[in-house]
Scaffold this motif. Structure first.
Motif, PDB file in Angstrom:
ATOM      1  N   ALA A 103      27.827  58.507  54.389  1.00  0.00           N
ATOM      2  CA  ALA A 103      29.210  58.460  53.852  1.00  0.00           C
ATOM      3  C   ALA A 103      29.450  58.165  52.292  1.00  0.00           C
ATOM      4  N   THR A 105      30.867  55.895  49.220  1.00  0.00           N
ATOM      5  CA  THR A 105      31.626  54.714  49.175  1.00  0.00           C
ATOM      6  C   THR A 105      32.336  54.420  47.734  1.00  0.00           C
ATOM      7  N   PRO A 114      42.083  54.477  52.266  1.00  0.00           N
ATOM      8  CA  PRO A 114      41.284  54.931  53.645  1.00  0.00           C
ATOM      9  C   PRO A 114      42.308  55.025  54.892  1.00  0.00           C
ATOM     10  N   ASP A 116      42.416  56.684  59.012  1.00  0.00           N
ATOM     11  CA  ASP A 116      41.714  57.034  60.142  1.00  0.00           C
ATOM     12  C   ASP A 116      41.636  58.625  60.445  1.00  0.00           C
ATOM     13  N   LYS A 198      38.184  64.311  53.437  1.00  0.00           N
ATOM     14  CA  LYS A 198      37.424  63.835  54.145  1.00  0.00           C
ATOM     15  C   LYS A 198      36.405  63.063  53.793  1.00  0.00           C
ATOM     16  N   ASN A 199      36.102  62.055  54.436  1.00  0.00           N
ATOM     17  CA  ASN A 199      34.822  61.359  53.908  1.00  0.00           C
ATOM     18  C   ASN A 199      33.309  61.864  54.414  1.00  0.00           C
ATOM     19  N   GLU A 223      38.464  58.810  57.177  1.00  0.00           N
ATOM     20  CA  GLU A 223      37.447  58.225  57.460  1.00  0.00           C
ATOM     21  C   GLU A 223      36.663  59.029  58.719  1.00  0.00           C
ATOM     22  N   ARG A 224      35.359  58.945  58.779  1.00  0.00           N
ATOM     23  CA  ARG A 224      34.706  59.804  59.804  1.00  0.00           C
ATOM     24  C   ARG A 224      35.100  59.712  61.420  1.00  0.00           C
TER      25      ARG A 224
END
Ligand code: NAP
Length: 247
Positions: A103, A105, A114, A116, A198-199, A223-224
């Motif tokens: 991912a 950072t 960030p 969800d 999207k990460n 986040e994934r």
């Protein structure tokens, strides 16, 4: 790897590179695509397209085609296939590896928020009071953003999205890789005050993050999704090593 037949669940650059490496070293490889986008990339090995019909369909395919190992190299945001692969491989006793690129950072100077999921990304834009937003999360699941009628969206995707529910939206049909210069230009020309991403990780679409840092633009970073607990590597080299050394 003699006598082996590897199934690569694809849809990523890493899957393409892995298939190329394996075919180049004489392995028998079946590459599977979901078939959602019109691919312009040439894939090595036998290429099939379309869903298997869930974990049981995949297990059937693995048995019928004599697959000896599966590498799930689907996109980090492919939420179902990694679980289907884990289930199918457990049922058939087939070794499974997940190839998942690292991912991104945040580094000094980044203004990341960030979140969800895409619903929370839309809420973050509301809280921010964003007016002009670059949406780079793909053409699916755009619903949560359509309700933000005061926001001017630039939606970038590979295939045309359905923007009928949006009040203000323009579409950029583009496929990466993108350069820092072009990403900076895009943010400046359109006076973008927030980017939604999207990460995904990787290099092909990372320039938007550098451009956002340079222009002090906020990035709402999705986040994934969680994945199954399976043996996972981050690079094509490590996947080749695993295939070469695993029993
Ligand atoms: P998903 O939620 O994990 O998969 C949904 C269904 O699509 C699966 O249950 C499977 O259908 C089929 N499928 C997915 N990957 C497949 C593959 N490699 N070969 C054959 N069937 C596959 O994935 P998704 O988010 O819909 O993404 C679909 C494809 O686009 C994936 O290959 C992924 O790597 C790629 N992709 C996704 C994103 C993203 O942001 N989600 C971004 C870039 C690329 P059955 O159950 O019928 O087998």
């Amino acid at each position: 790897m003699s006598g082996s037949r590897v199934l690569v669940l694809a849809g990523t650059t890493e899957a393409r590179l892995l298939a190329g490496r394996l075919v180049g070293s004489g392995s028998d490889v079946v590459v599977s695509l979901a078939g959602r986008t019109t691919s312009t990339e040439v894939l090595a090995g036998e290429v099939r397209s379309g869903g298997f019909g869930g974990a049981s369909g995949l297990a059937r395919f693995v048995r019928e085609r004599g697959i000896t190992a599966v590498v799930c190299a689907t996109h980090p945001f492919a939420a179902l296939m990694p679980f289907n692969a884990a289930d199918a491989c457990a049922r058939t006793g087939t070794p499974l590896l997940r190839l998942l690129r690292p991912a991104w950072t945040a580094v000094a100077g980044d203004r990341w928020i960030p979140v969800d999921d895409l619903e929370h990304a839309a809420r973050a834009l509301e809280v921010l009071g964003a007016r002009r937003v670059l949406l780079t999360t793909g053409r699916q699941e755009l619903g949560p953003f359509a309700r933000l009628g005061h926001v001017e969206f630039t939606i970038r995707s590979i295939e045309p999205p359905d923007i009928s529910a949006f009040t203000h939206a323009s579409v950029l049909l583009e496929r990466g890789p993108f350069t820092l210069e072009s990403e900076r230009q895009l943010l400046v020309d359109r006076s973008i005050d927030a980017v939604v991403s999207k990460n995904s990780g990787g290099t092909a679409t990372a320039a938007k993050l550098d451009a956002a840092r340079e222009t002090a633009t906020t990035v709402v970073m999705v986040e994934r999704p969680a994945g199954p607990r399976v043996h996972t590597v981050e690079s094509v080299d490590d996947a080749v090593r695993w295939l070469t050394t695993s029993p």
